[in-house]
Design a protein around this motif. Structure first.
Motif, PDB file in Angstrom:
ATOM      1  N   THR A 110       0.821  -1.214   0.000  1.00  0.00           N
ATOM      2  CA  THR A 110       0.000   0.000   0.000  1.00  0.00           C
ATOM      3  C   THR A 110       0.851   1.259   0.000  1.00  0.00           C
ATOM      4  OG1 THR A 110      -0.130   0.030   2.435  1.00  0.00           O
ATOM      5  CG2 THR A 110      -1.839  -1.187   1.257  1.00  0.00           C
ATOM      6  N   ALA A 157      -5.153  14.335  -1.044  1.00  0.00           N
ATOM      7  CA  ALA A 157      -4.574  13.142  -1.669  1.00  0.00           C
ATOM      8  C   ALA A 157      -3.074  13.342  -1.761  1.00  0.00           C
ATOM      9  CB  ALA A 157      -5.170  12.908  -3.047  1.00  0.00           C
ATOM     10  N   ARG A 158      -2.308  12.269  -1.388  1.00  0.00           N
ATOM     11  CA  ARG A 158      -0.845  12.361  -1.401  1.00  0.00           C
ATOM     12  C   ARG A 158      -0.281  11.118  -2.082  1.00  0.00           C
ATOM     13  NH1 ARG A 158       2.932  15.278   1.676  1.00  0.00           N
ATOM     14  NH2 ARG A 158       1.158  16.232   2.773  1.00  0.00           N
ATOM     15  N   GLN A 159       0.493  11.348  -3.134  1.00  0.00           N
ATOM     16  CA  GLN A 159       1.103  10.257  -3.890  1.00  0.00           C
ATOM     17  C   GLN A 159       2.627  10.372  -3.834  1.00  0.00           C
ATOM     18  OE1 GLN A 159      -0.087   7.455  -5.834  1.00  0.00           O
ATOM     19  NE2 GLN A 159       2.116   7.078  -5.689  1.00  0.00           N
ATOM     20  N   LEU A 163       0.742   3.211  -3.237  1.00  0.00           N
ATOM     21  CA  LEU A 163      -0.533   3.767  -3.676  1.00  0.00           C
ATOM     22  C   LEU A 163      -0.777   5.134  -3.042  1.00  0.00           C
ATOM     23  CD1 LEU A 163      -2.618   0.487  -3.275  1.00  0.00           C
ATOM     24  CD2 LEU A 163      -1.400   1.320  -5.314  1.00  0.00           C
ATOM     25  N   PRO A 164      -1.620   5.946  -3.683  1.00  0.00           N
ATOM     26  CA  PRO A 164      -1.925   7.266  -3.105  1.00  0.00           C
ATOM     27  C   PRO A 164      -2.709   7.117  -1.803  1.00  0.00           C
ATOM     28  CG  PRO A 164      -3.333   6.829  -4.988  1.00  0.00           C
ATOM     29  CD  PRO A 164      -2.307   5.739  -4.972  1.00  0.00           C
ATOM     30  N   LYS A 165      -2.521   8.093  -0.922  1.00  0.00           N
ATOM     31  CA  LYS A 165      -3.215   8.090   0.360  1.00  0.00           C
ATOM     32  C   LYS A 165      -4.191   9.259   0.392  1.00  0.00           C
ATOM     33  CE  LYS A 165       0.695   5.981   2.742  1.00  0.00           C
ATOM     34  NZ  LYS A 165       1.341   5.656   1.447  1.00  0.00           N
ATOM     35  N   LEU A 171       6.278  10.056  -5.040  1.00  0.00           N
ATOM     36  CA  LEU A 171       6.906   9.976  -6.355  1.00  0.00           C
ATOM     37  C   LEU A 171       8.310   9.386  -6.282  1.00  0.00           C
ATOM     38  CD1 LEU A 171       5.861  13.442  -7.839  1.00  0.00           C
ATOM     39  CD2 LEU A 171       4.731  11.222  -8.140  1.00  0.00           C
ATOM     40  N   SER A 184       6.844  14.021  -3.080  1.00  0.00           N
ATOM     41  CA  SER A 184       5.447  13.599  -3.124  1.00  0.00           C
ATOM     42  C   SER A 184       4.631  14.616  -3.892  1.00  0.00           C
ATOM     43  CB  SER A 184       4.864  13.454  -1.710  1.00  0.00           C
ATOM     44  OG  SER A 184       5.580  12.490  -0.967  1.00  0.00           O
TER      45      SER A 184
END
Length: 451
Positions: free
Chosen positions: A67, A116-118, A70-72, A120, A295
């Motif tokens: 997980t 939303a936080r992805q 994946l984005p949070k 990178l 991110s």
């Protein structure tokens, strides 16, 4: 007279029915085979249940690590109240415009934020953490395999122990029968005054010793059955009937082939090899702290002066933004370096343990192979010794009956015959048990004692 006849007929009928029922019950008792015993033990074992729980836990940790890629998403709702309406002090332009306070907000403020936080770039931390968790799940599977093989070996050993103990019990029974026959012969000779009383006493003492040997042999069978029931998690006093599969079929594999099979199949070697890879992944995880984390963050905000966040006269109801964030802790007084060094030490430690495990397994295989060969060579020797001991006992028995031999000769030859038969069945049982131990040392789980 008629009543008596009816009573006798009824008793005969009940006795016949009882015997028939007993015969049918005896016929329905099917001896348990070794594969059936192993299957039951695998089904009932709490050790294997615990190992399976370990796999489930490790697999859950692997999914948890995944997980991280994946984005949070997160959300928050807040309420803030000021002591008065926010305002902006306006100095004015004397004497034309006097100073004034310009209201720019409200006392009551409600905010709802969706973010939303992805990630990178993490310097390889996410991948290393996932690899470590995946390897942990693989290690748990190898540990389950090792537990299965341990249990299979334990079932085989307890199974063959019952067979060996049963054979020894039969030897003890035959010994008591021979000693009893000799005691009866001595009693007859004593009654007619052919032998002195001390010869008769000697025969009776040896008969008592033979009966003690039979008691120990019967206890050995009961203890072996209790161990078998315990391994299979049956009731400890449950009746045990098993197939007699003791065999002396030669074992064909060479020591070199057995060692090669062990190095390829032993789950312990695989588990420690995976631990070494896991230690390397943890080193990579520690090294990731040398790099910044990047991110992508997106946020959607709703504002209002009422709980419905419907906006206010001073601020729009909603807004959003997207931004890239880079975080880099570039100085922690050697914390990351020391963590990496600790991980490298654990990696070297895992490599040393793996090498030691291989050495110990090779030694275990060689010892098991030698013990198997020892039992295998003892079987024909013991079989020949039985033939010689039987002939020796027959000759001494005939000589004693003709009163040209002594009671001591008969008892000594009987003792020798009992020992020869016990040695043979011990060697036969040890051969089957040794095969089971060698199979475990090689990391194979043959479900039959004949494979």
């Amino acid at each position: 007279m008629r009543i008596k006849r009816i009573f006798i007929c009824g008793a005969v009928f009940i006795l016949t029915a009882g015997l028939a029922t007993g015969v049918r019950a005896a016929e329905t008792i099917k001896p348990m085979s070794l594969p059936e015993s192993i299957d039951l033990a695998l089904k009932q074992s709490v050790i294997l249940h615990a190992a399976k729980e370990g796999i489930r836990g490790a697999e859950a940790q692997r999914k948890e690590a995944f997980t991280g890629f994946l984005p949070k998403f997160s959300t928050s709702y807040s309420y803030t109240r000021y002591n008065r309406d926010p305002y902006l002090a306006f100095p004015g332009i004397p004497p034309v415009i006097p100073p004034a306070n310009l209201t720019v907000g409200t006392k009551d403020n409600y905010n709802w934020i969706l973010e939303a936080r992805q990630p990178l770039f993490t310097g390889g931390a996410l991948l290393a953490n996932y690899e470590a968790s995946r390897l942990g799940a693989e290690i748990a599977r190898r540990e389950e395999t090792a537990a299965v093989q341990d249990l299979v070996q334990e079932v085989k050993v307890s199974y063959f122990d019952i067979l060996k103990a049963g054979r020894i019990r039969e030897v003890a029974k035959q010994s008591v029968e021979r000693l009893k026959a000799h005691r009866d012969t001595a009693q007859n000779f004593y009654d007619v005054g052919v032998i002195p009383r001390n010869d008769l006493l000697y025969a009776e003492v040896e008969l008592a010793n033979g009966r003690q040997f039979l008691v120990r042999a019967e206890n050995g069978v009961e203890m072996a059955k209790a161990k078998f029931n315990t391994v299979l998690r049956r009731e400890i006093n449950a009746p045990v009937e098993i197939e007699d599969i003791l065999t002396d079929r030669p074992y064909e594999k060479s020591l070199e082939a057995c060692i090669a099979a062990a190095l390829e199949n032993r789950p312990e070697i695989m588990a420690y090899a995976l631990r070494l890879e896991q230690a390397r992944s943890i080193v990579k995880l520690s090294k990731s702290e040398y790099y910044p984390n990047v991110s992508l963050v997106g946020s959607y905000v709703k504002y209002g002066d009422t709980p419905g966040v419907a906006g206010s006269p001073y601020k729009d109801q909603e807004s959003w933004y997207v931004m890239a964030v880079a975080n880099w802790t570039f100085w922690e007084w050697g914390k990351t370096k020391n963590r990496v060094d600790a991980g490298l030490s654990r990696e070297n430690q895992a490599a040393d343990i793996l090498a030691n495990i291989k050495d110990q397994i090779i030694l275990e295989v060689k010892n098991a192979w030698l013990l198997l060969r020892e039992a295998e060579t003892q079987i024909p020797v013991a079989r020949q010794a039985i033939e010689q001991a039987e002939e020796n006992f027959r000759i001494n028995t005939e000589r004693y009956r003709e009163q040209v031999g002594t009671s001591t000769d008969v008892i000594d030859s009987q003792t020798l015959l009992t020992k020869a038969r016990s040695d043979y069945f011990n060697a036969l049982g040890d051969f089957s048990i040794g095969r089971a131990r060698l199979e475990r040392a090689m990391g194979v789980s043959a479900r039959s004692g004949m494979e």
